[in-house]
Design an enzyme around this catalytic site. Structure first.
Site, PDB file in Angstrom:
ATOM      1  N   HIS A 101     132.360  68.496  53.983  1.00 41.14           N
ATOM      2  CA  HIS A 101     130.945  68.578  53.595  1.00 41.14           C
ATOM      3  C   HIS A 101     130.590  70.053  53.447  1.00 41.14           C
ATOM      4  O   HIS A 101     130.526  70.779  54.444  1.00 41.14           O
ATOM      5  CB  HIS A 101     130.047  67.914  54.627  1.00 41.14           C
ATOM      6  N   ASP A 106     127.911  72.640  52.361  1.00 36.81           N
ATOM      7  CA  ASP A 106     126.520  72.949  52.012  1.00 36.81           C
ATOM      8  C   ASP A 106     126.465  74.067  50.980  1.00 36.81           C
ATOM      9  O   ASP A 106     127.080  75.118  51.159  1.00 36.81           O
ATOM     10  CB  ASP A 106     125.755  73.387  53.264  1.00 36.81           C
ATOM     11  N   ASP A 156     124.364  63.815  54.379  1.00 38.78           N
ATOM     12  CA  ASP A 156     123.662  64.761  55.253  1.00 38.78           C
ATOM     13  C   ASP A 156     122.150  64.800  55.078  1.00 38.78           C
ATOM     14  O   ASP A 156     121.458  65.214  56.002  1.00 38.78           O
ATOM     15  CB  ASP A 156     124.233  66.163  55.063  1.00 38.78           C
ATOM     16  N   HIS A 209     120.037  70.034  49.946  1.00 38.33           N
ATOM     17  CA  HIS A 209     119.239  69.541  51.076  1.00 38.33           C
ATOM     18  C   HIS A 209     119.003  70.586  52.164  1.00 38.33           C
ATOM     19  O   HIS A 209     118.357  70.272  53.172  1.00 38.33           O
ATOM     20  CB  HIS A 209     119.885  68.284  51.680  1.00 38.33           C
TER      21      HIS A 209
END
Length: 924
Positions: A35, A37, A159, A409
């Site tokens: 994951h 970001d 997420d 996000h």
């Protein structure tokens, strides 16, 4: 090379790239993933290169290097990748040989892209227009690079902090077969685990005929982390599998026993004999050998137990392979029609603060989206000269990428570190600069004038050097909407009389307010504002020449009849005392993510306000000062459909050691009975009820924060007689805590971190405002009978999110890119250059089913007679994300449990083109 992955989905056979499962056994699908970001604790650039590891050890380029190397060592291994923004950067740096190797991995299904947008967007604070753009950008790159083998079939939002119904609707219209996420309210999860309803069919639109917006949705068992004790990244502390019996600490038996226990426990709360486990986490797999070496062993040793009677089968898998197995089971699934807001991870920890966090960045992102649509439109209307013309080389790509990153996000959500927020803003500003060159080139071409153009980007605080110093100038007002717009323009000036030519209503000069003069901090010195109403044609611009008639001191305000020296107001500005964690019920503090007031009663800044009033032929205006750090202007423009509230908040004082969450509360006599309504990502509206959730019996533990919802463009309360609607200029959080009342959070300044990872308090300052950030914004208020309300607030919301571009320059001209105005129900969502001879066009039916008696009906649009400067040679319909032809889009069919269906109504657009009538089945 034909990818077997795509072929099987068309013919309904087993995925050739998927490992075989075993009937009658519990099949455990291990999904190796990372994951990544697109900015959070570090900037997007720092994350890619692995810079600033003193903040967080993470380097995405090394993750992709390592994963590809390890996939090549064992054909059984699988990996999924999500964030195209990072993959695009990595891909550009690879050799031809490496690119061909990766293409082969993709064709064979060993490397699978899921989601595929430029980022994994936030779902609470994003506007659907910007989400569609960022998804289109990422998916187009995958299409152009890998063909249909690289097309994601699964949406993957592991997420984001709550999930919007409109996002699910968009994913369905983009052709996804399923959607997986990790976060939902702890009470909701507990109920779903007991009922084995963690996988469902989400009916994501009340207006689209099923199954058009139906989306199979699954909740992942461990968020997006591996099961406890099974993390084998270099950032993890779990012991590796030690499988040499001649060495000390042999632990295979223990590992297998623990894994079987976890697998059987997970199977108890899911519905089929297939379960999924996410094997990875934040920025993991930088040394992929650690993960794969242990996963290989785990699969081997667990499956060896089948010879001893074990009924557990473990395999490398992907979300698409797992989804295919669920589809094969041919069960019926529970149906969901609402959304997953608000999200709480425990009784006093509601993630509703980020709906408002970093309000200045949220506004900058919203107006940047408006400007990007203008930039893309003018790129089409101007042709090649727009990109290389008299003002140099311009482009829309820079702003497209900046806007796409901003949807992440931890970007527009406001949940990043301060230096990362600054970087997002810097990227947007750089994108603006590139688009300004493009816009200047196009306007120069259309007008026949290469006179220099000046962009006034601070008109909200009355700053524009050109209009403040010039005796004569012209103003371009560009309208990106497909209908004419009449809009008030306010320009800072120092004279007292001006003549704007060709204006039906005489212009007015009004004094700059004290609040505006104070907030400028020396960036402008205009004492007056020139105020006049402009009219701009659809997809075009008008030009107004302005001449100075008289200099002199500012005119005094014109008093309203019997104006009082103070007013009492039904529009209150108040603040909640933010929790510092010193509370007997919970130690949770308010922070970037979490909203937790210390009391349910907000503090009133002032019951009365110092006022100044003025009235002229253009506007009636009441200026209110509640305190040195809070002011408000109430405006009613002539012939306006709404009242405008301009609020200015900051610097929020913290000398009392109290964090503050500032709200605007609108009180009315409407009997709302605990019900109010909010939009979902700017599209359809959902009903909200105080202290209530449609899918479980709520135990309310935070009466304020637990009743806050995201407001992206509008919210309203109503009864049988009246509807009070508020249209916002950015994403904000709000609720209806008292009957007849709407409150919207404007600004937050907090003194503590909320322990959700960002590691710093939400305490924004800047070079200009070192003592605390000042934020200015606007709300539009309308009051009308409920049956007529949509016809007022729908156009207002579109105008507010697509503000006309005002630009002083030196020539007079008028232009419209359309031959015909679109009907009121239709919004021109996208006009963008696709390739040299092709334009991407999106038309949107913007009314919900039953929202408007007149405008919720099907509409016919003649494309051949729409544009004034384009020749329509043909039209081919694509899916919403423009990465697949509509007639080739096939999705898996899912059955919902009986008694849970409701019928949707399709608001159709029939597009009359040179190819005949192309009926679009969806709203977008």
């Amino acid at each position: 090379v034909e990818c077997s992955y795509f072929k099987i989905l068309l013919v309904g056979k087993a995925l050739n790239s998927c490992h075989a499962t075993k009937p009658g056994m519990l099949n455990v699908h291990l999904v190796p993933h990372t994951h990544d970001d697109v900015g959070w604790l570090k900037t997007v650039d720092q994350y890619f290169y692995g810079d600033r590891n003193d903040i967080q050890h993470a380097g995405v380029q090394y993750i992709l290097d390592s994963v590809v190397d390890q996939l090549l060592k064992n054909p059984d291994r699988r990996f999924i990748y999500v964030e195209t923004a990072f993959f695009y950067r990595w891909w550009k740096q690879q050799t031809d040989d490496m690119q061909n190797t990766v293409k082969q991995l993709v064709n064979e299904g060993r490397l699978e892209f899921v989601n595929g947008g430029w980022c994994m967007s936030d779902e609470a604070t994003t506007h659907y227009s910007a989400v569609i753009d960022q998804m289109t950008m990422g998916l187009r790159f995958l299409n152009d690079t890998f063909g249909h083998c690289g097309r994601p079939r699964v949406a993957w939002h592991i997420d984001p902090f709550g999930h919007a119904r409109e996002h699910a609707s968009m994913f369905a219209q983009m052709g996804y077969d399923g959607f997986f996420f990790g976060r939902l309210d702890y009470q909701d999860r507990n109920r779903r685990m007991v009922a084995r309803e963690q996988e469902m069919l989400w009916r994501a639109s009340e207006s689209l005929t099923p199954p058009m917006a139906d989306l199979f949705t699954g909740i992942l068992p461990n968020g997006y982390n591996p099961p406890e004790g099974f993390c084998w990244d270099q950032s993890c502390d779990d012991p590796p599998i030690r499988d040499d019996p001649d060495l000390e600490d042999y632990n295979v038996d223990d590992v297998v026993t623990r894994f079987l226990h976890i697998a059987h426990g997970q199977a108890l709360v899911y519905k089929t004999n297939h379960i999924i486990m996410t094997m990875g986490s934040d920025f993991q797999y930088e040394n992929a050998n650690l993960w794969y070496k242990n996963l290989d062993k785990l699969i081997r040793y667990v499956n060896q137990m089948q010879s001893n009677g074990s009924e557990v089968n473990v395999l490398y898998s992907t979300p698409s392979c797992y989804l295919q197995e669920l589809h094969r089971v041919n069960l019926t699934w529970p149906l969901k029609g609402d959304d997953f807001f608000p999200y709480a991870d425990s009784a006093h920890d509601f993630w509703t603060g980020y709906f408002t966090s970093r309000p200045a960045l949220k506004r900058y992102e919203r107006i940047s989206n408006s400007y990007l649509q203008t930039c893309k439109q003018l790129e089409v209307l101007g042709g090649p000269i727009s990109r290389k013309g008299p003002f140099g080389a311009g482009d829309s790509e820079t702003l497209k990428k900046a806007m796409a990153v901003a949807q992440h996000h931890d970007a527009v959500s406001g949940t990043e570190k301060q230096h990362v927020a600054n970087d997002y803003a810097r990227k947007l500003a750089n994108g603006w600069a590139h688009c300004q060159v493009l816009v200047s080139n196009t306007l120069s071409s259309l007008s026949g004038s290469s006179a220099p153009r000046v962009y006034c980007e601070h008109l909200n605080i009355s700053v524009c050097p050109l209009t403040e110093t010039s005796k004569k100038f012209s103003v371009n007002v560009y309208n990106p909407l497909a209908r004419p717009v009449s809009w008030p323009v306010r320009l800072p000036v120092n004279g007292t009389a001006y003549i704007p030519h060709s204006i039906p209503t005489p212009p007015q000069v009004v004094p700059v307010s004290q609040a505006t003069a104070a907030v400028r901090r020396g960036r402008g010195y205009a004492v007056n504002e020139l105020l006049f109403q402009v009219q701009a044609p659809p997809l075009g611009y008008s030009t107004y020449s302005v001449s100075l008639l008289q200099n002199g001191p500012p005119s005094p305000p014109s008093p309203l009849p019997r104006a009082p020296t103070a007013v009492q107001n039904k529009v209150w500005v108040l603040w909640y005392n933010a929790s510092d964690g010193n509370n007997s019920e919970s130690i949770q503090m308010s922070g970037a993510y979490i909203f937790r007031p210390n009391t349910s009663t907000p503090f009133i800044i002032s019951k009365t306000a110092k006022i100044e009033t003025l009235q002229n032929s253009v506007v009636q205006e009441v200026r209110q000062w509640f305190s040195p750090w809070v002011s408000q202007v109430v405006r009613l423009y002539t012939d306006s459909r709404a009242l405008e509230l301009e609020w200015t908040v900051g610097p929020v004082p913290i000398g009392d050691d109290l964090g503050k969450e500032v709200i605007s509360r609108l009180d009315s006599s409407i009997n709302s009975s605990g019900v109010f309504y909010t939009d979902s990502n700017g599209r359809e509206v959902l009903q909200r009820r105080k202290d209530y959730r449609p899918t479980w019996n709520l135990r309310q533990s935070e009466p304020i924060a637990g009743n806050y919802y995201p407001i992206n463009s509008r919210a309203y309360i109503k009864d049988d007689k009246d509807q009070l609607t508020v249209v916002t200029d950015r994403s904000q959080g709000g609720g209806s805590i008292q009957d007849g009342s709407l409150e919207i959070m404007l600004h937050r300044r907090l003194l503590y971190d909320d322990v959700r990872g960002v590691g710093e308090p939400l305490n924004e300052t800047s070079d200009i405002y070192p003592e605390g950030l000042v934020v200015r914004g606007r709300h539009l208020l309308s009051l009308s009978p409920p049956a007529m309300a949509a016809d007022t607030h729908r156009p207002l919301a579109q105008e507010f999110s697509s503000l006309p571009l005002s630009q002083p320059y030196w020539r007079r001209f008028k232009f419209s890119g359309l031959q015909a105005v679109l009907p009121p129900a239709v919004h021109l969502l996208t006009v963008s250059q696709w390739d040299q001879d092709t334009v991407l066009l999106r038309l949107e039916h913007q009314y919900q089913a039953s929202e408007s008696k007149e405008h919720s009906q099907p509409v016919t649009v003649n494309l051949q007679k729409l544009f004034s400067t384009l020749d329509m040679l043909g039209v081919s319909e694509m899916n919403l994300s423009a990465n697949q032809w509509k007639d080739e889009m096939t999705r898996l069919d899912w059955k919902a449990e009986s008694g849970t269906h409701h019928t949707g109504v399709t608001n159709q657009l029939c597009l009359l083109s040179p190819l005949g009538c192309v009926k679009t089945a969806d709203l977008l």
